[in-house]
Scaffold this active site. Structure first.
Site, mmCIF file in Angstrom:
data_model
loop_
_atom_site.group_PDB
_atom_site.id
_atom_site.type_symbol
_atom_site.label_atom_id
_atom_site.label_comp_id
_atom_site.label_asym_id
_atom_site.label_seq_id
_atom_site.Cartn_x
_atom_site.Cartn_y
_atom_site.Cartn_z
ATOM 1 N N ASN A 1 -54.798 -60.574 13.739
ATOM 2 C CA ASN A 1 -55.501 -59.808 14.774
ATOM 3 C C ASN A 1 -54.689 -59.608 16.051
ATOM 4 O OD1 ASN A 1 -58.017 -58.942 16.382
ATOM 5 N ND2 ASN A 1 -57.343 -60.789 17.454
ATOM 6 N N TYR B 1 -46.943 -48.309 18.974
ATOM 7 C CA TYR B 1 -48.119 -49.070 18.503
ATOM 8 C C TYR B 1 -48.679 -48.413 17.250
ATOM 9 C CZ TYR B 1 -53.097 -50.582 18.876
ATOM 10 O OH TYR B 1 -54.361 -51.055 18.649
ATOM 11 N N LYS C 1 -49.101 -49.898 13.561
ATOM 12 C CA LYS C 1 -50.436 -50.010 12.941
ATOM 13 C C LYS C 1 -50.469 -49.283 11.593
ATOM 14 C CE LYS C 1 -52.821 -52.452 15.971
ATOM 15 N NZ LYS C 1 -53.273 -53.820 15.633
#
Ligand code: NAP
Length: 263
Positions: free
Chosen positions: A90, A154, A158
Site C-alpha cells: 500500500n 506515478y 501504478k
C-alpha cells in the site's frame, strides 16, 4: 465468521490513510496485523489503535524502497507471529506531473516507492507463502495506472503494478498464492494535504466526475482489499478492481457537449 481468521497480515504504509483503515478492518476481521511505515511513530500509532480496538498488532519502521528495510520488516513479522499470510502493498507517494516537471531523482523516487517496493516486499514474503501453499497479496494501484489523469511517473509505476500483479498471479497461482490489485480513484486521505492547502474544496470540485457522486473514503478501499485477501475470493487472482465510484466507466460530458442541453 471473520473474513481473515488466524491470518497474519503485513500492511505497508499503514501509518496513514488507506493503510491504517485496512489495518483496523483486517484486525476486526480476525487478522493479526503488522503495520509498517516509513515513519515509525505512525506505524506504532496504528498498532496502538488496533490493540485498543481489541486486535493484535505490532508497528514496524520500514522504507519499502530499501531492500534491507524490507528484509528487516519481514523478519520482524515472522519473528513476532511466525509467518506472513497476507501482504498489502500500500505504501506510496506521488511527485511531479508532466515529464518536464521533474528530474531523474524524482522519477526514480516514484518508481522505487510505488513499483520496486512491490517487487521487494513480495519477494520477501513469497518463499514462506509458497512453502505453506497459502498466501494472498493485494497491491494498491490507482486509476492513474489505468488511464491518463496526470502525475506521469506515478502513473507509470501504478500501471507497472497492474502488470506485475498479473505476472505474479500467473506464476504463483498453482502454489496457492493469489495476487490481486485495487485501483482507487480519489480517496480522502492525507496524501491530498498539499492540494487541500491550495484548494480546500478540492474533493467537492472532483466529486462531479464520479458517477456515484462522491469521492472515496479509506474504508471503501479497505473493504475491497479485505474481500480480495479473504477466502471469499478463493478463485480470483490477477484482477485489478477499480474502487473508483465509477470514474473509469467514462463520462457523458463529450456527449453533452455534442448534443447541447438536449443530452
Ligand atoms: P497516505 O495517507 O499518504 O498514506 C501513505 C503512507 O505510506 C504514508 O504514511 C506514507 O508516509 C507512507 N510511505 C510513503 N513512502 C513510503 C516508503 N518509502 N516506505 C514506507 N512507507 C511509505 O496516502 P493514501 O492515500 O492512504 O495512499 C495509500 C496508497 O493508495 C498509495 O499507494 C497511493 O498511491 C494509493 N492511492 C491513493 C489515492 C488517494 O486518492 N488517496 C488514490 C489512488 C491510489 P509519508 O506520509 O511520510 O510519505
Amino acid at each position: 465468521m471473520p473474513a481473515l481468521p488466524d491470518r497474519v497480515a503485513l500492511i505497508t504504509g499503514a501509518g496513514s490513510g488507506i493503510g491504517r483503515a485496512t489495518a483496523l478492518l483486517f484486525a476486526q476481521e480476525g487478522a493479526t496485523v503488522v503495520a509498517a511505515d516509513k515513519i515509525g511513530e505512525r506505524a506504532e500509532e496504528t498498532a496502538r489503535l488496533v490493540t485498543e480496538d481489541g486486535g493484535r498488532a505490532i508497528g514496524v519502521t520500514a522504507d519499502v524502497s530499501v531492500a534491507a528495510d524490507v528484509t528487516a520488516m519481514v523478519e520482524a513479522a515472522v519473528g513476532s507471529f511466525g509467518r506472513v499470510d497476507v501482504l498489502v502493498n500500500n505504501a506510496g507517494l506521488s511527485v511531479g506531473d508532466t515529464i518536464l516537471d521533474f528530474d531523474e531523482a524524482a522519477w526514480d523516487l516514484n518508481l522505487d516507492v510505488v513499483l520496486k517496493s512491490v517487487y521487494l516486499c513480495s519477494r520477501a514474503v513469497l518463499p514462506g507463502m509458497l512453502e505453506r501453499k497459502r498466501g494472498a497479496i493485494c497491491n494498491i494501484s490507482s486509476v492513474n495506472g489505468i488511464f491518463a489523469v496526470g502525475e506521469s511517473a506515478y502513473a507509470a509505476a501504478k500501471a507497472g503494478m497492474i502488470s506485475l500483479t498479473a505476472n505474479m498471479a500467473n506464476h504463483f497461482g498453482k502454489d496457492g498464492v493469489r495476487v490481486n490489485c485495487v485501483a482507487p480513484g480519489t480517496i480522502r486521505t492525507p496524501i491530498w494535504s498539499e492540494r487541500l492547502k491550495k484548494d480546500p474544496n478540492v474533493f467537492d470540485t472532483l466529486k462531479v466526475w464520479y458517477p456515484l457522486g462522491r469521492v472515496g473514503e479509506p474504508e471503501d478501499v479497505a473493504n475491497a482489499c479485505l474481500f480480495l485477501c479473504s477466502d471469499a475470493a478463493a478463485w480470483i487472482t490477477g484482477v485489478t478492481l477499480p474502487v473508483d465510484g465509477g470514474l473509469t466507466t467514462g463520462n457523458f460530458r463529450m456527449n453533452t457537449a455534442l448534443q447541447g442541453d438536449d443530452a
